[in-house]
Design a protein around this motif. Structure first.
Motif, PDB file in Angstrom:
ATOM      1  N   THR A 348       1.080  -9.955  -0.096  1.00 36.13           N
ATOM      2  CA  THR A 348       1.187  -8.465  -0.171  1.00 36.13           C
ATOM      3  C   THR A 348       2.287  -7.984  -0.122  1.00 36.13           C
ATOM      4  OG1 THR A 348      -1.096  -8.810   1.318  1.00 36.13           O
ATOM      5  CG2 THR A 348       0.159  -6.571   1.333  1.00 36.13           C
ATOM      6  N   LEU A 349       3.445  -8.503   0.610  1.00 41.84           N
ATOM      7  CA  LEU A 349       4.719  -7.775   0.493  1.00 41.84           C
ATOM      8  C   LEU A 349       5.290  -8.142  -0.942  1.00 41.84           C
ATOM      9  CD1 LEU A 349       6.169  -9.281   3.800  1.00 41.84           C
ATOM     10  CD2 LEU A 349       5.487  -6.974   3.358  1.00 41.84           C
ATOM     11  N   VAL A 350       4.991  -9.212  -1.510  1.00 40.22           N
ATOM     12  CA  VAL A 350       5.709  -9.069  -3.090  1.00 40.22           C
ATOM     13  C   VAL A 350       4.988  -8.294  -3.914  1.00 40.22           C
ATOM     14  CG1 VAL A 350       5.691 -10.525  -4.928  1.00 40.22           C
ATOM     15  CG2 VAL A 350       6.101 -11.601  -2.736  1.00 40.22           C
ATOM     16  N   ASP A 351       3.944  -7.832  -3.731  1.00 41.62           N
ATOM     17  CA  ASP A 351       3.142  -6.987  -4.579  1.00 41.62           C
ATOM     18  C   ASP A 351       3.820  -5.469  -4.390  1.00 41.62           C
ATOM     19  OD1 ASP A 351       1.629  -8.818  -5.757  1.00 41.62           O
ATOM     20  OD2 ASP A 351      -0.178  -8.425  -4.475  1.00 41.62           O
ATOM     21  N   VAL A 352       4.039  -5.280  -2.917  1.00 41.09           N
ATOM     22  CA  VAL A 352       4.427  -3.887  -2.840  1.00 41.09           C
ATOM     23  C   VAL A 352       5.674  -3.705  -3.145  1.00 41.09           C
ATOM     24  CG1 VAL A 352       4.964  -2.203  -0.649  1.00 41.09           C
ATOM     25  CG2 VAL A 352       3.007  -3.584  -0.472  1.00 41.09           C
ATOM     26  N   PHE A 353       6.768  -4.555  -2.898  1.00 39.43           N
ATOM     27  CA  PHE A 353       8.157  -4.402  -3.375  1.00 39.43           C
ATOM     28  C   PHE A 353       8.393  -4.413  -4.623  1.00 39.43           C
ATOM     29  CE2 PHE A 353       9.520  -6.575   1.023  1.00 39.43           C
ATOM     30  CZ  PHE A 353       9.119  -5.190   1.749  1.00 39.43           C
ATOM     31  N   SER A 354       7.604  -5.357  -5.221  1.00 36.16           N
ATOM     32  CA  SER A 354       7.476  -5.400  -6.864  1.00 36.16           C
ATOM     33  C   SER A 354       7.053  -4.296  -7.409  1.00 36.16           C
ATOM     34  CB  SER A 354       6.628  -6.599  -7.345  1.00 36.16           C
ATOM     35  OG  SER A 354       6.926  -6.891  -8.847  1.00 36.16           O
ATOM     36  N   LYS A 355       6.050  -3.561  -7.043  1.00 33.67           N
ATOM     37  CA  LYS A 355       5.582  -2.093  -7.346  1.00 33.67           C
ATOM     38  C   LYS A 355       6.665  -1.432  -7.352  1.00 33.67           C
ATOM     39  CE  LYS A 355       1.846   1.102  -7.152  1.00 33.67           C
ATOM     40  NZ  LYS A 355       0.599   1.482  -6.310  1.00 33.67           N
ATOM     41  N   HIS A 356       7.534  -1.202  -6.392  1.00 32.24           N
ATOM     42  CA  HIS A 356       8.494  -0.246  -6.183  1.00 32.24           C
ATOM     43  C   HIS A 356       9.740  -0.421  -7.193  1.00 32.24           C
ATOM     44  CE1 HIS A 356      11.534   2.346  -4.041  1.00 32.24           C
ATOM     45  NE2 HIS A 356      12.324   1.335  -4.301  1.00 32.24           N
ATOM     46  N   ILE A 357      10.129  -1.913  -7.061  1.00 38.85           N
ATOM     47  CA  ILE A 357      11.118  -1.939  -8.105  1.00 38.85           C
ATOM     48  C   ILE A 357      10.926  -1.974  -9.447  1.00 38.85           C
ATOM     49  CG2 ILE A 357      12.910  -3.923  -8.717  1.00 38.85           C
ATOM     50  CD1 ILE A 357      12.534  -4.625  -5.768  1.00 38.85           C
ATOM     51  N   LYS A 358       9.750  -2.372  -9.936  1.00 42.03           N
ATOM     52  CA  LYS A 358       9.341  -2.369 -11.383  1.00 42.03           C
ATOM     53  C   LYS A 358       8.840  -1.118 -11.919  1.00 42.03           C
ATOM     54  CE  LYS A 358       9.133  -7.406 -11.526  1.00 42.03           C
ATOM     55  NZ  LYS A 358       8.555  -8.666 -11.743  1.00 42.03           N
ATOM     56  N   VAL A 359       8.212  -0.445 -11.148  1.00 40.58           N
ATOM     57  CA  VAL A 359       7.258   0.557 -11.498  1.00 40.58           C
ATOM     58  C   VAL A 359       7.693   2.101 -10.837  1.00 40.58           C
ATOM     59  CG1 VAL A 359       4.790   1.581 -11.786  1.00 40.58           C
ATOM     60  CG2 VAL A 359       5.250  -1.016 -11.853  1.00 40.58           C
ATOM     61  N   GLU A 360       7.784   2.179  -9.817  1.00 38.41           N
ATOM     62  CA  GLU A 360       7.915   3.294  -9.277  1.00 38.41           C
ATOM     63  C   GLU A 360       9.456   3.887  -9.177  1.00 38.41           C
ATOM     64  OE1 GLU A 360       6.386   2.962  -5.215  1.00 38.41           O
ATOM     65  OE2 GLU A 360       4.217   3.096  -6.006  1.00 38.41           O
TER      66      GLU A 360
END
Length: 432
Positions: A348-360
């Motif tokens: 869950t943490l990987v998904d949240v942080f990855s979404k911030h870095i790569k998308v948002e």
């Protein structure tokens, strides 16, 4: 202490009677005051300010009511329980008259005590359904009438009258001074090595083939008497580290409190103690890989202004050491890994942080890399599973591209430039 068992949290509980069809109904109303005795409650109330004379009168009146009530009735059960509380309150009152430091004396001012590292706080007199026992004398603590203390650090509980006889050091102090677990599996030295004395209270222990009070602690291998070893069980770190054995083992009360205090402290370096464990335990290897990814993402989030303003790390990370290092584990981390809870949380943490870095976040996305070998438009990040980081120049490449080429283009350019500089310097010296 022979009629006790342990719950899953290693708390000592009294054994419950066998349940019947009518037993559940009686248990629901058992704790309530019968309506026929409502008037008597005013006379038999456990008043904190009651004098010794008033308590004696209440005890005598309660005895008469017990004899007048029907056998096995709800009224008699309530009256017997109330009689026990009155007698304990009378005992507390008599102890307070002889001890000026007793908490019942308003002038004593002893709401806190510090003994053998324990920070003991006086507990309020409240009705409680939870069973609790004194860690010194093993007697039951009647929280309704008895003055008792509890350590705010390790949970050590004892009667007021047992304060002067505390032997056990605070588990928090012991764990802080030692800083690590016992890493040998049950390092037994034998009863002769202990001179046939309890490891904690030094009580002589009799050896009888038919019956013996001697009990061994699986954590430290020492032998204890029944007053210091209640038959509680806990997961032993050494067995987890060496054998991945998470079966609870019998431990002494002192060891139980130490394991509870240190359960969430990152004291286990698996990479150093048993690196082969990652090969045999798939979940553990998965946790290590996810933690390594989170460590790489953490570097991005720490320098990102937007992530700092949104407190992204504080909001989602409740266990800081999980993203600070990939080597250190707490005992609770290993338990959660075995149950599957920790891998799920890390995903869950990987998904949240990855979404911030790569998308948002445009700032974090702009700090990505392009593979110099294939020149693909895909943005690479150091924490990606498909990324390879050169140990010499820290360039980020595709793993499959580097394995095919087996040479770093940036390192080649640097080496070529260094050779050119050396050659030019050599030519200049020759011309001079």
């Amino acid at each position: 202490m022979n009629n006790m068992n342990c719950d899953p949290d290693n708390r000592i509980l009294t054994s419950s009677p066998t349940s019947t069809t009518s037993g559940s109904l009686s248990q629901e109303v058992d704790h309530l005051l019968p309506t026929s005795l409502a008037a008597e409650e005013l006379q038999l109330a456990l008043n904190k300010e009651a004098t010794e004379e008033e308590l004696l009168k209440a005890i005598n009146r309660c005895k008469d009511l017990v004899l007048e009530s029907d056998q096995c009735s709800v009224e008699r059960k309530w009256l017997v329980r109330h009689l026990i509380e009155l007698r304990l309150r009378l005992q507390e009152c008599q102890e307070a008259m002889n001890d000026p430091q007793h908490p019942r004396n308003k002038s004593s001012g002893v709401s806190k005590r510090t003994i053998r590292g324990h920070h003991l706080n006086l507990q309020p007199l409240l009705r409680s359904t939870a069973s609790r026992y004194c860690d010194h004398c093993t007697g039951a603590i009647w929280s309704v009438v008895q003055a008792w203390y509890e350590c705010e650090d390790c949970g050590y509980s004892c009667h007021h009258k047992c304060l002067a006889f505390i032997i056990r050091e605070c588990a928090h102090v012991v764990a802080s001074e030692r800083g690590s677990y016992e890493l040998d599996i049950c390092p037994e030295i034998g009863l002769s090595g202990q001179k046939y004395l309890c490891a904690e209270c030094k009580t002589p222990m009799s050896i009888n083939r038919e019956w013996s009070e001697t009990r061994r602690c699986d954590y430290n291998g020492l032998y204890y008497c029944s007053a210091c070893h209640w038959g509680s069980s806990a997961i032993v770190p050494a067995r987890v580290i060496h054998n991945w054995d998470l079966t609870p083992q019998p431990v002494s009360q002192a060891s139980l409190q130490q394991l509870r205090v240190t359960a969430r402290r990152p004291l286990i370096n698996l990479e150093k103690l048993n690196p082969k464990l990652f090969t045999f335990v798939h979940e553990l290897n998965l946790v290590r890989r996810l933690r390594q990814e989170l460590m790489g993402m953490r570097k991005y989030l720490l320098v990102c202004r937007k992530a700092t303003e949104d407190h992204l790390l504080w909001k989602h990370v409740d266990i800081p050491h999980l993203i600070d290092t990939s080597d250190m584990y707490s005992l609770q981390d290993l338990v959660d890994t075995n149950s599957g809870e920790l891998p799920s949380k890390l995903h869950t943490l990987v998904d949240v942080f990855s979404k911030h870095i790569k998308v948002e976040c445009e700032i974090c996305r702009g700090r990505g890399h392009i593979c110099e070998i294939c020149s693909n438009d895909e943005i690479l990040y150091p924490f990606d599973a498909t990324a390879y980081i050169c140990n010499e120049c820290n360039v980020v490449l595709h793993k499959h591209c580097f394995s095919r080429k087996d040479i770093c283009p940036k390192c080649s350019r640097i080496k070529f430039r260094q050779e050119q500089v050396v050659t030019e310097n050599g030519n200049d010296v020759a011309e001079e």
